[in-house]
Design an enzyme around this catalytic site. Structure first.
Site, mmCIF file in Angstrom:
data_model
loop_
_atom_site.group_PDB
_atom_site.id
_atom_site.type_symbol
_atom_site.label_atom_id
_atom_site.label_comp_id
_atom_site.label_asym_id
_atom_site.label_seq_id
_atom_site.Cartn_x
_atom_site.Cartn_y
_atom_site.Cartn_z
ATOM 1 N N THR A 86 6.153 6.444 10.297
ATOM 2 C CA THR A 86 4.802 6.310 10.825
ATOM 3 C C THR A 86 4.553 4.847 11.183
ATOM 4 O O THR A 86 5.305 3.952 10.762
ATOM 5 C CB THR A 86 3.753 6.729 9.785
ATOM 6 N N PRO A 87 3.473 4.569 11.922
ATOM 7 C CA PRO A 87 3.133 3.167 12.182
ATOM 8 C C PRO A 87 2.889 2.357 10.909
ATOM 9 O O PRO A 87 3.176 1.153 10.873
ATOM 10 C CB PRO A 87 1.848 3.285 13.017
ATOM 11 N N ASP A 116 -14.587 5.618 15.107
ATOM 12 C CA ASP A 116 -14.331 4.854 13.891
ATOM 13 C C ASP A 116 -14.742 5.739 12.723
ATOM 14 O O ASP A 116 -15.937 5.927 12.463
ATOM 15 C CB ASP A 116 -15.139 3.557 13.913
ATOM 16 N N TYR A 154 -4.626 -0.770 -1.153
ATOM 17 C CA TYR A 154 -4.114 0.511 -0.652
ATOM 18 C C TYR A 154 -3.961 1.519 -1.784
ATOM 19 O O TYR A 154 -4.426 2.661 -1.683
ATOM 20 C CB TYR A 154 -2.785 0.286 0.048
ATOM 21 N N LYS A 194 -5.690 5.294 -2.627
ATOM 22 C CA LYS A 194 -4.909 6.531 -2.727
ATOM 23 C C LYS A 194 -5.139 7.218 -4.070
ATOM 24 O O LYS A 194 -5.186 8.453 -4.160
ATOM 25 C CB LYS A 194 -3.423 6.249 -2.489
#
Length: 257
Positions: free
Chosen positions: A185-186, A62, A150, A154
């Site tokens: 991507t996931p 983690d 998010y 960033k």
């Protein structure tokens, strides 16, 4: 002899851009260790590494945990490259995002960079220098709606990258960030299912996302990895403190018809 022969690299994240960067570094001769919490992604990357006989180890970790990152770094005596790619992508405004979710996004997306630097920079100093590449996003420059946590992380990565570059230029440690557009991507698959529902046609969503980019498609993880490898290499010896867009032209124009 590969370009990274004799180099020691650590990557966070074992899917998407992290996976692609790890494989490309190992194929170029580096001794690579990947830290990831997703066991399925860890196993998938491990299988590819074994099939190609690459010097690539995967450790369950983690990266938001100070103790787990410290334990992972205890296995190193020196380090040349760090690629920070691990990330989570919660959706919501500042009003409807749970404070714990907001803080978790910071812990994974930004805090992990501080942790890998805290333990990795002394190891780079022992080797006479190194390179750190932080994976950010175009959403650190301009964003869509409902992604407050998010995009905050960033944008923070850009500022942290500059600070690290300035603080450690004298150690011959270069620090840069990369801001991809939509990439297969996931996290992008999560976006497709968030916007279109759990039963979304992911490939159709990817095609639609691609139309927003002037180049007409989404990117592939290997394309981002190519830029990562350049920034990690001696060819980028005069490059530090910068962010590099790799977005298919997404931010080059205005949304005006």
């Amino acid at each position: 002899m590969g370009e990274f022969e004799g180099k020691i690299a650590l990557i966070t994240g074992t899917s998407g851009i992290g996976r692609a960067s790890a494989l490309e570094l190992a194929r170029a001769g580096a001794q690579v260790t990947c830290l990831g919490i997703d066991e399925a992604a860890n196993d998938g990357l491990r299988d590819v590494a074994r099939s190609e006989k690459l010097d690539l180890a995967i450790r369950t970790c983690d990266v938001a945990s100070s103790s787990e990152v410290e334990a992972a770094f205890s296995a190193f005596e020196g380090l040349d490259v760090i690629v920070n790619s691990a990330a989570i992508h919660p959706y919501g405004t500042v009003v409807d995002t749970d404070p714990e979710v907001f803080l978790k996004a910071y812990a994974v997306n930004v805090g992990s960079i501080q942790l890998t630097a805290r333990h990795g920079i002394p190891l780079m100093q022992k080797r006479g220098g190194g390179a750190i590449v932080n994976i950010s996003s175009v959403q650190g420059h301009a964003c869509q709606k409902n992604v407050a946590a998010y995009v905050a992380t960033k944008g923070a990565i850009h500022a942290l990258t500059r600070a690290m570059a300035l603080d450690h230029a004298g150690d011959r440690i270069r620090v840069n960030s990369v801001s991809p557009g939509s990439v297969r991507t996931p996290i992008l698959e999560l976006a497709a299912r968030t916007f279109d529902g759990a039963d979304a046609d992911v490939e159709e969503a990817f095609r639609r996302f691609g139309t927003a980019h002037p180049i007409g498609r989404i990117g592939e993880p290997e394309e981002i990895a190519g830029l990562v490898l350049f920034l990690a290499s001696d060819r980028a010896g005069f490059v530090t403190g910068a962010d590099y867009l790799i977005d298919g032209g997404l931010l080059a124009g205005l949304g005006v018809k």
